[in-house]
Design an enzyme around this catalytic site. Structure first.
Site, short mmCIF file in Angstrom:
data_model
loop_
_atom_site.label_atom_id
_atom_site.label_comp_id
_atom_site.label_asym_id
_atom_site.label_seq_id
_atom_site.Cartn_x
_atom_site.Cartn_y
_atom_site.Cartn_z
N GLY A 46 80.02 33.85 7.02
CA GLY A 46 79.40 33.97 5.97
C GLY A 46 80.19 34.91 4.88
N GLN A 51 80.46 41.36 -1.80
CA GLN A 51 81.62 41.25 -0.85
C GLN A 51 83.06 40.85 -1.78
OE1 GLN A 51 80.24 39.41 2.79
NE2 GLN A 51 81.56 41.15 3.62
N CYS A 90 81.84 42.05 10.27
CA CYS A 90 81.65 41.58 8.74
C CYS A 90 82.91 41.83 8.01
CB CYS A 90 80.85 42.76 8.21
SG CYS A 90 80.46 42.79 6.60
N LEU A 91 83.09 40.75 7.19
CA LEU A 91 84.59 41.05 6.57
C LEU A 91 85.01 42.12 5.77
CD1 LEU A 91 84.48 37.01 5.19
CD2 LEU A 91 85.58 38.16 7.15
N HIS A 132 72.17 38.68 8.06
CA HIS A 132 73.51 39.54 7.95
C HIS A 132 73.71 39.22 6.26
CE1 HIS A 132 77.41 41.44 8.74
NE2 HIS A 132 77.58 41.17 7.52
N GLU A 133 73.93 37.88 5.80
CA GLU A 133 74.27 37.99 4.31
C GLU A 133 72.94 38.32 3.45
OE1 GLU A 133 77.20 37.55 4.09
OE2 GLU A 133 77.62 37.03 6.19
N HIS A 136 73.09 42.10 2.90
CA HIS A 136 74.19 42.34 2.02
C HIS A 136 73.70 42.41 0.42
CE1 HIS A 136 78.21 42.98 3.88
NE2 HIS A 136 77.95 41.84 4.65
CO CO Z 1 79.16 41.30 6.16
#
Ligand code: CO
Length: 161
Positions: A46, A51, A90-91, A132-133, A136
């Site tokens: 995701g 991000q 998380c990226l 999660h997304e 963000h």
């Molecule tokens: Co994330």
């Protein structure tokens, strides 16, 4: 398409409330395609617009199952049910993993790249990824929900499960 640079923590943009998308044009389509390429290149499931440096309510999710890629524009959580606790990363936090509790089921309204209103219902890992997304997009990071960080030796055990 292009691979976009991923913003890592700490960075102010990761903690802002994102603006709603109002214009569904070619630029949006290109941005979504770039987000997809960036997520795949980073081996993520995701990615949210902040991000990659954009304060807009756009996220994509693809957990590699038959659902394929879900493009969530202006998503809103309508309903949640149950609870699950599992490993999350998380990226924007490379190498950091922790246990996070989230609802087991989620129902979300959103718009697609053409501006059409759609609904998605998901459970388990897909529900986790979607939530999660969406977090963000409200400047909420998974670290604020981690109940226990997982060390590298424990990570192997999780991956073998
Ligand atoms: Co994330």
């Amino acid at each position: 398409m292009a691979i976009l640079p991923i913003v890592t923590y700490p960075n102010e943009i990761l903690e802002v409330e994102c603006r709603k998308v109002t214009i569904f044009d070619k630029k949006l389509k290109k941005f979504l395609d770039d987000m997809y390429e960036t997520m795949i290149a980073a081996d993520g499931v995701g990615l949210a617009a902040p991000q990659v440096g954009k304060e807009t309510s756009i996220a994509i999710v693809d957990i590699g199952d038959e659902t394929g890629t879900i493009e969530l524009i202006n998503p809103e959580v309508l309903e949640v049910k149950g609870e699950q606790t599992d490993l999350e990363g998380c990226l924007s936090f490379p190498g950091l993993y922790g246990e996070v509790s989230r609802p087991e089921f989620v129902k979300v309204s959103f718009q697609d790249r053409k501006g059409r209103n759609l609904l998605v219902e998901a459970e388990g890992f897909l529900a986790r990824a979607i939530l999660h997304e969406i977090d963000h997009l409200h400047g909420i990071l998974f670290t604020s929900k981690v109940t226990r960080y997982i060390e590298e030796d424990e990570l192997e055990r999780y991956e073998n499960e």
